[in-house]
Each structure stands twice: as C-alpha cells, then as structure tokens.
Design a protein around this motif. Structure first.
Motif, PDB file in Angstrom:
ATOM      1  N   VAL A   1     -23.956  34.678   1.686  1.00  8.86           N
ATOM      2  CA  VAL A   1     -24.022  33.293   1.203  1.00  8.86           C
ATOM      3  C   VAL A   1     -22.808  32.527   1.704  1.00  8.86           C
ATOM      4  N   ASN A   2     -23.044  31.316   2.219  1.00  8.19           N
ATOM      5  CA  ASN A   2     -21.920  30.471   2.627  1.00  8.19           C
ATOM      6  C   ASN A   2     -21.933  29.104   1.953  1.00  8.19           C
ATOM      7  N   THR A   3     -22.880  28.873   1.053  1.00  2.00           N
ATOM      8  CA  THR A   3     -22.975  27.588   0.352  1.00  2.00           C
ATOM      9  C   THR A   3     -23.300  27.848  -1.118  1.00  2.00           C
ATOM     10  N   LEU A   4     -22.468  27.324  -2.010  1.00  2.01           N
ATOM     11  CA  LEU A   4     -22.623  27.547  -3.451  1.00  2.01           C
ATOM     12  C   LEU A   4     -22.753  26.224  -4.189  1.00  2.01           C
ATOM     13  N   TRP A   5     -23.548  26.251  -5.277  1.00  2.00           N
ATOM     14  CA  TRP A   5     -23.613  25.146  -6.214  1.00  2.00           C
ATOM     15  C   TRP A   5     -24.030  25.718  -7.568  1.00  2.00           C
ATOM     16  N   VAL A   6     -23.954  24.899  -8.603  1.00  2.00           N
ATOM     17  CA  VAL A   6     -24.328  25.322  -9.949  1.00  2.00           C
ATOM     18  C   VAL A   6     -25.536  24.524 -10.406  1.00  2.00           C
ATOM     19  N   ARG A   7     -26.519  25.253 -10.953  1.00  2.00           N
ATOM     20  CA  ARG A   7     -27.688  24.604 -11.545  1.00  2.00           C
ATOM     21  C   ARG A   7     -27.970  25.278 -12.881  1.00  2.00           C
ATOM     22  N   HIS A   8     -28.101  24.476 -13.939  1.00  2.70           N
ATOM     23  CA  HIS A   8     -28.355  24.996 -15.283  1.00  2.70           C
ATOM     24  C   HIS A   8     -27.329  26.054 -15.671  1.00  2.70           C
ATOM     25  N   GLY A   9     -26.075  25.811 -15.282  1.00  2.07           N
ATOM     26  CA  GLY A   9     -24.992  26.694 -15.674  1.00  2.07           C
ATOM     27  C   GLY A   9     -24.897  27.991 -14.899  1.00  2.07           C
ATOM     28  N   GLU A  10     -25.673  28.149 -13.805  1.00  2.00           N
ATOM     29  CA  GLU A  10     -25.651  29.388 -13.038  1.00  2.00           C
ATOM     30  C   GLU A  10     -25.387  29.096 -11.567  1.00  2.00           C
ATOM     31  N   PHE A  11     -24.700  30.030 -10.903  1.00  2.00           N
ATOM     32  CA  PHE A  11     -24.406  29.888  -9.482  1.00  2.00           C
ATOM     33  C   PHE A  11     -25.671  30.099  -8.649  1.00  2.00           C
ATOM     34  N   HIS A  12     -25.843  29.242  -7.661  1.00  2.00           N
ATOM     35  CA  HIS A  12     -26.935  29.375  -6.690  1.00  2.00           C
ATOM     36  C   HIS A  12     -26.325  29.383  -5.292  1.00  2.00           C
ATOM     37  N   GLY A  13     -27.029  30.036  -4.344  1.00  2.00           N
ATOM     38  CA  GLY A  13     -26.468  30.164  -3.014  1.00  2.00           C
ATOM     39  C   GLY A  13     -27.480  30.044  -1.893  1.00  2.00           C
ATOM     40  N   CYS A  14     -26.986  29.612  -0.737  1.00  2.00           N
ATOM     41  CA  CYS A  14     -27.789  29.535   0.485  1.00  2.00           C
ATOM     42  C   CYS A  14     -26.919  30.009   1.641  1.00  2.00           C
ATOM     43  N   ASN A  15     -27.551  30.284   2.767  1.00  2.00           N
ATOM     44  CA  ASN A  15     -26.829  30.594   3.989  1.00  2.00           C
ATOM     45  C   ASN A  15     -27.287  29.629   5.074  1.00  2.00           C
TER      46      ASN A  15
END
Length: 286
Positions: A92-106
């Motif tokens: 993963v090189n891209t992080l954000w938070v949604r509904h209080g949880e970490f989400h990731g993409c590459n």
C-alpha cells in the motif's frame, strides 16, 4: 478563518523522507484544481510506523502517501480494507480513513505504466527485468504482466525474497510469464532484456545494484524508480552496459501522486506541466 475553512492535511511518510518532492507535486495539483489542502513530509522511526500513522490521523490528517520502507506495513495496517490494486500488489502506498478505519490503495503500478507510455515504451511482448523484491516491486508486477510483458523476471540480492515475491502471484493466470532469481546468477538465462527496472532504493545512496554486464537488448530502456537532478548510479551503469535509453522515476512519482490525489479529492490533475516544472527545479537545484 472558520474551522470549516481550514485546509485538509496530507503528507508523505517514510524513512528517509526529507528528499521527497511530493509536497511540491501536491501543492501544484491543489493550485491547478482549487483544492484547500496542505501537504508535508512526515519522518517515521523505522520501528514506529503504526504509531506515527495513528498520531497523524488522530490529529486531523486526511491522507498519507507511503514510501520506503513502509509499504508492506501499510498493507498490514489496512488488511481487509484495500482496493483491488492494493490487494493484488500486496503493498500500500496511499492511506485514508473512512468510518474510523484505515483504507489503502497502491498507485505505483498505474503510475509506472503511465510514465512508460509517456516515454513511448511498448510493453506488449516485452522482456522485462525487475530488480528488487520490496514493496515498490510488488506494486508493479501485475500491472506489467497485464500490459502484456512476454517475460517478467524478478531478481534480488537475497534470492529467496525474489522467489517469495513471485510465489505470491503463483495463482494468477499470468504466473507462467513470471520468474525469479538472484542478482548474481540466473539473469542471463533469459537472454537480453527490453526493459530493466530498478525497484531498489540503491540510488538514494548513489550506488547501483550489483548486476552483470550484457543485460540490454537493442533499443532497450533502463528505468530507475528513484530520481535525482543528474542521472542516477543505476542509469550511469546501464549506459555503460549498453542500454539504448535511460529514464528516472520522476514521471512515475508525478503519475502515482496524481492517482492518489484523485482518490483523496475526486479530481484528476494534469501531470505534464507539473512534471516539466519539477524537472526544471531539479536541474537548477531548487
């Protein structure tokens, strides 16, 4: 200024990270697209990545780009909450938070393919040598295969790591076109290479991977994922060894950043003027 008018906070997290040009890139994207945001560098101790990420988001951070050596840790941090690209890459090189949880993409793979396209590289039926088996390499394996590479051979100084990376994709339909070896052996078994990609961080220390001569096919490209104001050590090595062309990863950096920006802000910036401006800044030492 009202609280709602405060800019959203983003950063690139890594170790080392102070060399990163990501703040300039995202500032340019924000100016292009009229986005109210700030973007900074965030140095994390090598043994405190999760804590540093927690602290950033708990104090109002909106998104992080992840660079060496934390892409695998970011994958674990977002397990079960990843885009298909991140799940396929295992990094993963891209992080954000949604509904209080970490989400990731590459976004590394799409960034590399877009930059290779800009350079006029045809990957269909190309023989590609990928040097390195870390998070940067994992992020581009499937995109390179999906783009039609005839053979993708992964090599690493520690050969077992290259085999582990390849094994992670053993169930993929294109696995028959994927192989592994060490940098000191096995590279020449597959003849010469149309594209050689350095996915190691060796150029940060102005050193080149330990590669044998004779790797490059006619009209070949040597591509370093790292970038500098002058040709990197890998690029200089490749030129000496017969590569027809060399390129650094500045274009990949801009393209993967644009994809991250789109994921965070829902707006797709123009990359060509940003790349041109950034290249000029590098060449003048700015």
């Amino acid at each position: 200024m009202a609280p709602t008018d405060l800019p959203s906070r983003y950063a690139v997290i890594g170790n080392p990270v102070m060399h990163s040009k990501s703040p300039q890139i995202h500032a340019a994207f924000a100016g292009q697209t009229d986005q109210n945001m700030v973007y900074e560098r965030l140095a994390a101790p090598v043994d405190a990545f999760p804590h540093t990420v927690d602290e950033f988001f708990s104090t109002g951070g909106a998104g992080l780009n992840v660079t060496v050596p934390f892409k695998m840790e970011a994958f674990e941090l977002t397990r079960g909450r990843q885009t298909p690209r991140a799940m396929a890459a295992g990094a993963v090189n891209t992080l954000w938070v949604r509904h209080g949880e970490f989400h990731g993409c590459n976004t590394d793979g799409v960034g590399l393919l877009r930059d290779l396209g800009r350079l006029g590289v045809a990957l269909d039926r190309a023989r590609v040598l990928l040097v390195g088996a870390g998070g940067a390499a994992r992020g581009v394996v499937l995109p390179l295969l999906s783009a039609g590479a005839q053979r993708l051979h992964v090599v690493n100084r520690t050969e077992d790591r290259a085999h582990e990376l390849v094994q992670a994709f053993a169930e993929h339909p294109a696995a028959a076109r994927l192989s592994a070896g060490g940098t000191a052996s096995g590279i020449m078994l597959h003849s010469q290479w149309d594209v050689v990609i350095n996915a190691t961080a060796s150029s940060l220390g102005d050193t080149a991977p330990d590669l044998p001569p004779g790797l490059y096919a006619p009209d070949s490209l040597a591509y370093d994922m790292m970038y500098a104001s002058q040709p990197t050590a890998f690029m200089r090595q490749a030129t000496t060894d017969g590569a027809a062309r060399t390129a650094d990863g500045l274009g990949m950096l801009v393209e993967q950043a644009a994809e991250s920006f789109f994921l965070w802000r829902g707006v797709r910036p123009q990359t060509a003027p940003v790349l041109s401006s950034l290249r000029a800044m590098l060449q003048t030492g700015a």
